[in-house]
Design an enzyme around this catalytic site. Sequence first.
Site, PDB file in Angstrom:
ATOM      1  N   HIS A 186       0.864  -1.197   0.000  1.00 52.21           N
ATOM      2  CA  HIS A 186       0.000   0.000   0.000  1.00 52.21           C
ATOM      3  C   HIS A 186       0.888   1.230   0.000  1.00 52.21           C
ATOM      4  O   HIS A 186       1.927   1.272   0.672  1.00 52.21           O
ATOM      5  CB  HIS A 186      -0.934   0.010   1.206  1.00 52.21           C
ATOM      6  CG  HIS A 186      -0.253  -0.263   2.516  1.00 52.21           C
ATOM      7  ND1 HIS A 186       0.045  -1.546   2.943  1.00 52.21           N
ATOM      8  CD2 HIS A 186       0.209   0.568   3.481  1.00 52.21           C
ATOM      9  CE1 HIS A 186       0.654  -1.481   4.114  1.00 52.21           C
ATOM     10  NE2 HIS A 186       0.781  -0.212   4.467  1.00 52.21           N
ATOM     11  N   LEU A 187       0.455   2.211  -0.733  1.00 54.14           N
ATOM     12  CA  LEU A 187       1.138   3.497  -0.786  1.00 54.14           C
ATOM     13  C   LEU A 187       0.371   4.472   0.104  1.00 54.14           C
ATOM     14  O   LEU A 187      -0.814   4.715  -0.115  1.00 54.14           O
ATOM     15  CB  LEU A 187       1.184   4.007  -2.234  1.00 54.14           C
ATOM     16  CG  LEU A 187       1.871   5.351  -2.467  1.00 54.14           C
ATOM     17  CD1 LEU A 187       3.309   5.353  -1.968  1.00 54.14           C
ATOM     18  CD2 LEU A 187       1.816   5.717  -3.950  1.00 54.14           C
TER      19      LEU A 187
HETATM   20  P1  5GP Z   1       1.629   0.156   7.414  1.00 51.07           P
HETATM   21  O1  5GP Z   1       1.945   0.394   8.864  1.00 51.07           O
HETATM   22  O2  5GP Z   1       1.475  -1.336   7.107  1.00 51.07           O
HETATM   23  O3  5GP Z   1       2.528   0.848   6.435  1.00 51.07           O
HETATM   24  O4  5GP Z   1       0.236   0.845   7.162  1.00 51.07           O
HETATM   25  C1  5GP Z   1      -0.987   0.233   7.407  1.00 51.07           C
HETATM   26  C2  5GP Z   1      -2.009   1.338   7.494  1.00 51.07           C
HETATM   27  O5  5GP Z   1      -3.284   0.758   7.384  1.00 51.07           O
HETATM   28  C3  5GP Z   1      -1.967   2.104   8.800  1.00 51.07           C
HETATM   29  O6  5GP Z   1      -1.763   3.486   8.546  1.00 51.07           O
HETATM   30  C4  5GP Z   1      -3.323   1.814   9.440  1.00 51.07           C
HETATM   31  O7  5GP Z   1      -3.855   2.919  10.136  1.00 51.07           O
HETATM   32  C5  5GP Z   1      -4.166   1.421   8.230  1.00 51.07           C
HETATM   33  N1  5GP Z   1      -5.228   0.483   8.529  1.00 51.07           N
HETATM   34  C6  5GP Z   1      -5.113  -0.667   9.242  1.00 51.07           C
HETATM   35  N2  5GP Z   1      -6.286  -1.302   9.292  1.00 51.07           N
HETATM   36  C7  5GP Z   1      -7.161  -0.547   8.565  1.00 51.07           C
HETATM   37  C8  5GP Z   1      -8.547  -0.690   8.254  1.00 51.07           C
HETATM   38  O8  5GP Z   1      -9.223  -1.652   8.629  1.00 51.07           O
HETATM   39  N3  5GP Z   1      -9.122   0.294   7.503  1.00 51.07           N
HETATM   40  C9  5GP Z   1      -8.396   1.375   7.066  1.00 51.07           C
HETATM   41  N4  5GP Z   1      -9.072   2.283   6.330  1.00 51.07           N
HETATM   42  N5  5GP Z   1      -7.097   1.540   7.346  1.00 51.07           N
HETATM   43  C10 5GP Z   1      -6.484   0.591   8.091  1.00 51.07           C
END
Ligand code: 5GP
Length: 113
Positions: A99-100
Site C-alpha cells: 500500500h502506498l
Molecule cells: P503500514 O503500517 O502497514 O505501512 O500501514 C498500514 C495502514 O493501514 C496504517 O496506517 C493503518 O492505520 C491502516 N489500517 C489498518 N487497518 C485498517 C482498516 O481496517 N481500515 C483502514 N481504512 N485503514 C487501516
Amino acid sequence: MNDCLFCKIAKGEIPANKLYEDDDLLAFWDISPQAPKHFLIIPKKHIKDPASVGADDAALIGTLIRKAGELAAENGIGNGFRLVFNNGAEAGQTVFHIHLHVLGGRPMAWPPG
Ligand code: 5GP
Ligand code: ZN
C-alpha cells in the site's frame, strides 16, 4: 489471499471509506490518519510488499503512483504530499499487502521517523 485485511477491503468484504476505485486499484482513507489528509492506494492484486513487486507488476505499480498524484491534486494537497511505502516490520509495515500512503495537509519533516 483469504486472511489478508486489504484483500478483504478490495473485495468489499470489509468496509472502507473509499475515494477511488477501478478494476485494478483502490484508494481509501486511512483509519488512523497521521496527517489532515491521509489515504492509502492498493493494487487489488495481492502483493506482499514493495520488495515483492515482480517485473509483471511494473505497469500496475507505475499506474498506482500516477494515481497518487492525481488523487492528491483532487483532494487539495497537490502542492505538497508525502508518499510512503513501508517494507517489512522493521520499517513499520503492519499490513502485508502493498500500500502506498499519501499524506498531506501539514508540513512534512525530514528525515522521517
Ligand atoms: P503500514 O503500517 O502497514 O505501512 O500501514 C498500514 C495502514 O493501514 C496504517 O496506517 C493503518 O492505520 C491502516 N489500517 C489498518 N487497518 C485498517 C482498516 O481496517 N481500515 C483502514 N481504512 N485503514 C487501516
Ligand atoms: Zn492482500
